[in-house]
Design a protein around this motif. Structure first.
Motif, PDB file in Angstrom:
ATOM      1  N   ALA A   1      37.573  32.464  37.529  1.00 10.22           N
ATOM      2  CA  ALA A   1      37.437  33.758  38.160  1.00 10.22           C
ATOM      3  C   ALA A   1      38.809  34.368  38.430  1.00 10.22           C
ATOM      4  O   ALA A   1      38.997  35.562  38.241  1.00 10.22           O
ATOM      5  CB  ALA A   1      36.645  33.623  39.453  1.00 10.22           C
ATOM      6  N   LYS A   2      39.726  33.520  38.868  1.00 10.26           N
ATOM      7  CA  LYS A   2      41.059  34.037  39.183  1.00 10.26           C
ATOM      8  C   LYS A   2      41.773  34.491  37.912  1.00 10.26           C
ATOM      9  O   LYS A   2      42.393  35.552  37.889  1.00 10.26           O
ATOM     10  CB  LYS A   2      41.865  32.939  39.877  1.00 10.26           C
ATOM     11  CG  LYS A   2      42.997  33.437  40.716  1.00 10.26           C
ATOM     12  CD  LYS A   2      43.661  32.301  41.447  1.00 10.26           C
ATOM     13  CE  LYS A   2      43.130  32.269  42.851  1.00 10.26           C
ATOM     14  NZ  LYS A   2      43.874  31.361  43.721  1.00 10.26           N
ATOM     15  N   TRP A   4      40.620  35.674  35.110  1.00  8.88           N
ATOM     16  CA  TRP A   4      40.096  36.898  34.518  1.00  8.88           C
ATOM     17  C   TRP A   4      39.805  37.969  35.558  1.00  8.88           C
ATOM     18  O   TRP A   4      39.198  38.994  35.234  1.00  8.88           O
ATOM     19  CB  TRP A   4      38.832  36.603  33.725  1.00  8.88           C
ATOM     20  CG  TRP A   4      39.078  35.635  32.618  1.00  8.88           C
ATOM     21  CD1 TRP A   4      38.770  34.303  32.611  1.00  8.88           C
ATOM     22  CD2 TRP A   4      39.728  35.897  31.380  1.00  8.88           C
ATOM     23  NE1 TRP A   4      39.169  33.733  31.440  1.00  8.88           N
ATOM     24  CE2 TRP A   4      39.769  34.696  30.657  1.00  8.88           C
ATOM     25  CE3 TRP A   4      40.279  37.037  30.808  1.00  8.88           C
ATOM     26  CZ2 TRP A   4      40.323  34.585  29.391  1.00  8.88           C
ATOM     27  CZ3 TRP A   4      40.843  36.936  29.550  1.00  8.88           C
ATOM     28  CH2 TRP A   4      40.864  35.730  28.859  1.00  8.88           C
ATOM     29  N   ASP A   5      40.194  37.734  36.808  1.00 10.16           N
ATOM     30  CA  ASP A   5      39.997  38.677  37.900  1.00 10.16           C
ATOM     31  C   ASP A   5      38.515  39.068  38.050  1.00 10.16           C
ATOM     32  O   ASP A   5      38.158  40.246  38.098  1.00 10.16           O
ATOM     33  CB  ASP A   5      40.868  39.922  37.690  1.00 10.16           C
ATOM     34  CG  ASP A   5      40.948  40.777  38.951  1.00 10.16           C
ATOM     35  OD1 ASP A   5      40.880  40.210  40.061  1.00 10.16           O
ATOM     36  OD2 ASP A   5      41.063  42.009  38.818  1.00 10.16           O
ATOM     37  N   VAL A   6      37.669  38.052  38.109  1.00  8.16           N
ATOM     38  CA  VAL A   6      36.228  38.251  38.267  1.00  8.16           C
ATOM     39  C   VAL A   6      35.879  38.215  39.749  1.00  8.16           C
ATOM     40  O   VAL A   6      36.243  37.282  40.457  1.00  8.16           O
ATOM     41  CB  VAL A   6      35.437  37.154  37.523  1.00  8.16           C
ATOM     42  CG1 VAL A   6      33.953  37.268  37.796  1.00  8.16           C
ATOM     43  CG2 VAL A   6      35.734  37.216  36.033  1.00  8.16           C
ATOM     44  N   ASP A   7      35.181  39.215  40.218  1.00  2.00           N
ATOM     45  CA  ASP A   7      34.710  39.253  41.601  1.00  2.00           C
ATOM     46  C   ASP A   7      33.386  38.504  41.657  1.00  2.00           C
ATOM     47  O   ASP A   7      32.342  39.029  41.267  1.00  2.00           O
ATOM     48  CB  ASP A   7      34.537  40.697  42.054  1.00  2.00           C
ATOM     49  CG  ASP A   7      34.195  40.812  43.528  1.00  2.00           C
ATOM     50  OD1 ASP A   7      33.800  39.800  44.151  1.00  2.00           O
ATOM     51  OD2 ASP A   7      34.313  41.923  44.060  1.00  2.00           O
ATOM     52  N   LEU A   8      33.424  37.261  42.114  1.00  2.00           N
ATOM     53  CA  LEU A   8      32.230  36.423  42.119  1.00  2.00           C
ATOM     54  C   LEU A   8      31.134  36.963  43.026  1.00  2.00           C
ATOM     55  O   LEU A   8      29.951  36.766  42.757  1.00  2.00           O
ATOM     56  CB  LEU A   8      32.587  34.994  42.520  1.00  2.00           C
ATOM     57  CG  LEU A   8      33.481  34.257  41.520  1.00  2.00           C
ATOM     58  CD1 LEU A   8      33.886  32.893  42.064  1.00  2.00           C
ATOM     59  CD2 LEU A   8      32.797  34.121  40.173  1.00  2.00           C
ATOM     60  N   SER A  11      28.980  39.106  40.964  1.00  2.00           N
ATOM     61  CA  SER A  11      28.591  38.497  39.694  1.00  2.00           C
ATOM     62  C   SER A  11      27.228  37.825  39.781  1.00  2.00           C
ATOM     63  O   SER A  11      26.740  37.523  40.866  1.00  2.00           O
ATOM     64  CB  SER A  11      29.637  37.463  39.281  1.00  2.00           C
ATOM     65  OG  SER A  11      30.893  38.068  39.085  1.00  2.00           O
ATOM     66  N   ALA A  27      29.379  29.244  43.759  1.00  2.00           N
ATOM     67  CA  ALA A  27      30.409  30.236  43.420  1.00  2.00           C
ATOM     68  C   ALA A  27      30.199  31.561  44.145  1.00  2.00           C
ATOM     69  O   ALA A  27      30.916  32.524  43.907  1.00  2.00           O
ATOM     70  CB  ALA A  27      30.418  30.472  41.913  1.00  2.00           C
ATOM     71  N   CYS A  29      27.703  33.652  43.800  1.00  2.00           N
ATOM     72  CA  CYS A  29      27.133  34.650  42.901  1.00  2.00           C
ATOM     73  C   CYS A  29      25.651  34.821  43.207  1.00  2.00           C
ATOM     74  O   CYS A  29      25.021  33.947  43.789  1.00  2.00           O
ATOM     75  CB  CYS A  29      27.266  34.181  41.451  1.00  2.00           C
ATOM     76  SG  CYS A  29      28.958  33.954  40.891  1.00  2.00           S
TER      77      CYS A  29
END
Length: 65
Positions: A1-2, A4-8, A11, A27, A29
């Motif tokens: 996540a970090k 690819w800058d994914v806001d879990l 998600s 996570a 999500c």
């Protein structure tokens, strides 16, 4: 996540087993259980349930935040 800058928190995790749903919860999500013949009789506590891929897409579209 970090990486690819994914806001879990925004998600979804889609899975057909309890382990998938547990991983999604761990996570933070939202979780979607993809219902199949082998998991219908199982106690799986997902946020949503879907029978088709179209159902999954509709759930995600209708639950954007």
């Amino acid at each position: 996540a970090k990486k690819w800058d994914v806001d879990l928190l925004k998600s979804f995790v889609v899975g057909d087993r309890n382990k998938d749903i547990e991983a999604g919860r761990a996570a933070n999500c939202k979780t979607i259980l993809f219902e199949t013949d082998y998991n219908l009789d199982k106690e799986i506590n997902a946020d949503f349930r879907a029978k088709t891929l179209l159902d999954i897409l509709e759930i995600i579209q209708n639950n954007q935040f």
